[in-house]
Design a protein around this motif. Structure first.
Motif, PDB file in Angstrom:
ATOM      1  N   LYS A 151      -2.818  -1.974  -0.671  1.00 23.15           N
ATOM      2  CA  LYS A 151      -4.593  -2.177  -1.896  1.00 23.15           C
ATOM      3  C   LYS A 151      -5.807  -2.073  -0.237  1.00 23.15           C
ATOM      4  O   LYS A 151      -5.730  -1.946   0.104  1.00 23.15           O
ATOM      5  CB  LYS A 151      -4.562  -4.306  -2.176  1.00 23.15           C
ATOM      6  N   ILE A 174      -9.853  -6.892  -4.989  1.00 22.49           N
ATOM      7  CA  ILE A 174      -8.484  -5.819  -4.768  1.00 22.49           C
ATOM      8  C   ILE A 174      -7.867  -5.505  -4.925  1.00 22.49           C
ATOM      9  O   ILE A 174      -8.193  -5.729  -6.847  1.00 22.49           O
ATOM     10  CB  ILE A 174      -7.719  -7.053  -3.443  1.00 22.49           C
ATOM     11  N   VAL A 207      -4.324  -0.108   6.049  1.00 26.43           N
ATOM     12  CA  VAL A 207      -4.074  -1.478   6.042  1.00 26.43           C
ATOM     13  C   VAL A 207      -4.513  -2.485   7.349  1.00 26.43           C
ATOM     14  O   VAL A 207      -4.065  -3.833   6.573  1.00 26.43           O
ATOM     15  CB  VAL A 207      -2.788  -1.615   4.883  1.00 26.43           C
ATOM     16  N   GLY A 208      -3.631  -2.065   8.219  1.00 26.39           N
ATOM     17  CA  GLY A 208      -2.865  -3.277   9.498  1.00 26.39           C
ATOM     18  C   GLY A 208      -2.123  -3.651   8.587  1.00 26.39           C
ATOM     19  O   GLY A 208      -1.476  -3.486   7.791  1.00 26.39           O
ATOM     20  N   ASP A 209      -2.633  -4.537   9.132  1.00 24.87           N
ATOM     21  CA  ASP A 209      -0.475  -6.427   9.053  1.00 24.87           C
ATOM     22  C   ASP A 209      -1.009  -6.783   7.627  1.00 24.87           C
ATOM     23  O   ASP A 209      -0.313  -7.162   6.674  1.00 24.87           O
ATOM     24  CB  ASP A 209      -1.445  -6.910  10.506  1.00 24.87           C
ATOM     25  N   SER A 210      -2.715  -7.323   7.014  1.00 25.71           N
ATOM     26  CA  SER A 210      -2.287  -7.904   5.722  1.00 25.71           C
ATOM     27  C   SER A 210      -2.445  -6.681   4.613  1.00 25.71           C
ATOM     28  O   SER A 210      -2.436  -7.438   3.253  1.00 25.71           O
ATOM     29  CB  SER A 210      -4.081  -7.755   5.646  1.00 25.71           C
ATOM     30  N   ASP A 211      -1.903  -5.120   4.159  1.00 24.48           N
ATOM     31  CA  ASP A 211      -1.867  -4.733   3.830  1.00 24.48           C
ATOM     32  C   ASP A 211      -2.760  -4.486   3.151  1.00 24.48           C
ATOM     33  O   ASP A 211      -2.475  -3.499   1.839  1.00 24.48           O
ATOM     34  CB  ASP A 211      -0.407  -4.737   2.477  1.00 24.48           C
ATOM     35  N   ILE A 212      -4.240  -4.289   3.094  1.00 30.90           N
ATOM     36  CA  ILE A 212      -5.545  -4.190   2.633  1.00 30.90           C
ATOM     37  C   ILE A 212      -6.586  -3.303   3.368  1.00 30.90           C
ATOM     38  O   ILE A 212      -6.546  -4.190   4.610  1.00 30.90           O
ATOM     39  CB  ILE A 212      -6.123  -5.840   2.056  1.00 30.90           C
ATOM     40  N   GLY A 226      -8.953  -3.454   4.529  1.00 29.63           N
ATOM     41  CA  GLY A 226     -10.966  -4.125   4.617  1.00 29.63           C
ATOM     42  C   GLY A 226     -12.567  -3.372   4.143  1.00 29.63           C
ATOM     43  O   GLY A 226     -11.961  -1.651   4.882  1.00 29.63           O
TER      44      GLY A 226
END
Length: 187
Positions: free
Chosen positions: A42, A57, A110-115, A117
């Motif tokens: 996302k 989002i 996306v890193g660890d959050s799947d978003i 930023g």
């Protein structure tokens, strides 16, 4: 990463991504298989609602559900029977593996959050240099910057398909005393 585990893309109707994710996770628990990694990337962006700016989002790749698994006929067949499943992205006759360099970029964004930023860019003359956020180090992917909307257009490839996606950015401009002024907040 376990031997044989690769990333694949399932295509579904836009809006059904989260349903497909839940169904896949249920299927793998029912089959007593090793838990599967399901990713729906996302992005955070700013949209205007009247005169206000609102953070939203949205899906990075609408209709795409990424899975990491050791693909075999049983898994392919079981996933293909799920409701809301349309198809696997294929390479000729078999599900196409997402190339390592392509998934590495997506995972780092996306890193660890799947978003994905917001990134921060600094305006230097007529150019913008990314100084912070997920796009730092990926300036080569940027195709266009829209300072008014606070977005950048980025070209991401998935299994050979080029996708142009909007990502959020805060653009700052250096002022004389060395401080920064946010440009993306100015209409």
């Amino acid at each position: 990463m376990e031997d044989g585990e690769k990333w694949y893309v399932i295509y579904t109707r836009t809006g059904d991504e989260l349903k497909v994710k839940r169904l896949i996770e249920l299927l793998f628990s029912k089959l007593n298989k090793k838990p599967i990694r399901v990713l729906i990337p996302k992005r955070a962006i700013i949209e205007r609602k009247g005169k206000k700016r609102v953070e939203k989002i949205k899906f990075l790749f609408p209709g795409y559900v990424f899975i990491k698994t050791n693909m075999c006929f049983e898994i392919y067949y079981e996933i293909s029977k799920l409701p809301h499943f349309l198809k696997f992205l294929k390479d000729e006759m078999e599900p196409a593996e997402v190339r390592d360099d392509e998934i590495r970029i997506i995972l780092s964004l996306v890193g660890d959050s799947d978003i994905v930023g917001f990134s921060t860019g600094i305006k230097i003359g007529g150019k913008v240099k990314i100084i912070d956020g997920p796009l730092k180090g990926f300036e080569g992917l940027i195709e266009k910057i829209d300072k008014r909307k606070g977005r950048v257009k980025v070209r991401l490839n998935v299994s050979g398909n080029a996708n142009l996606v909007d990502l959020g950015i805060h653009i700052v401009e250096k002022i004389d005393n060395g401080e920064f002024n946010k440009l993306s907040e100015v209409s």
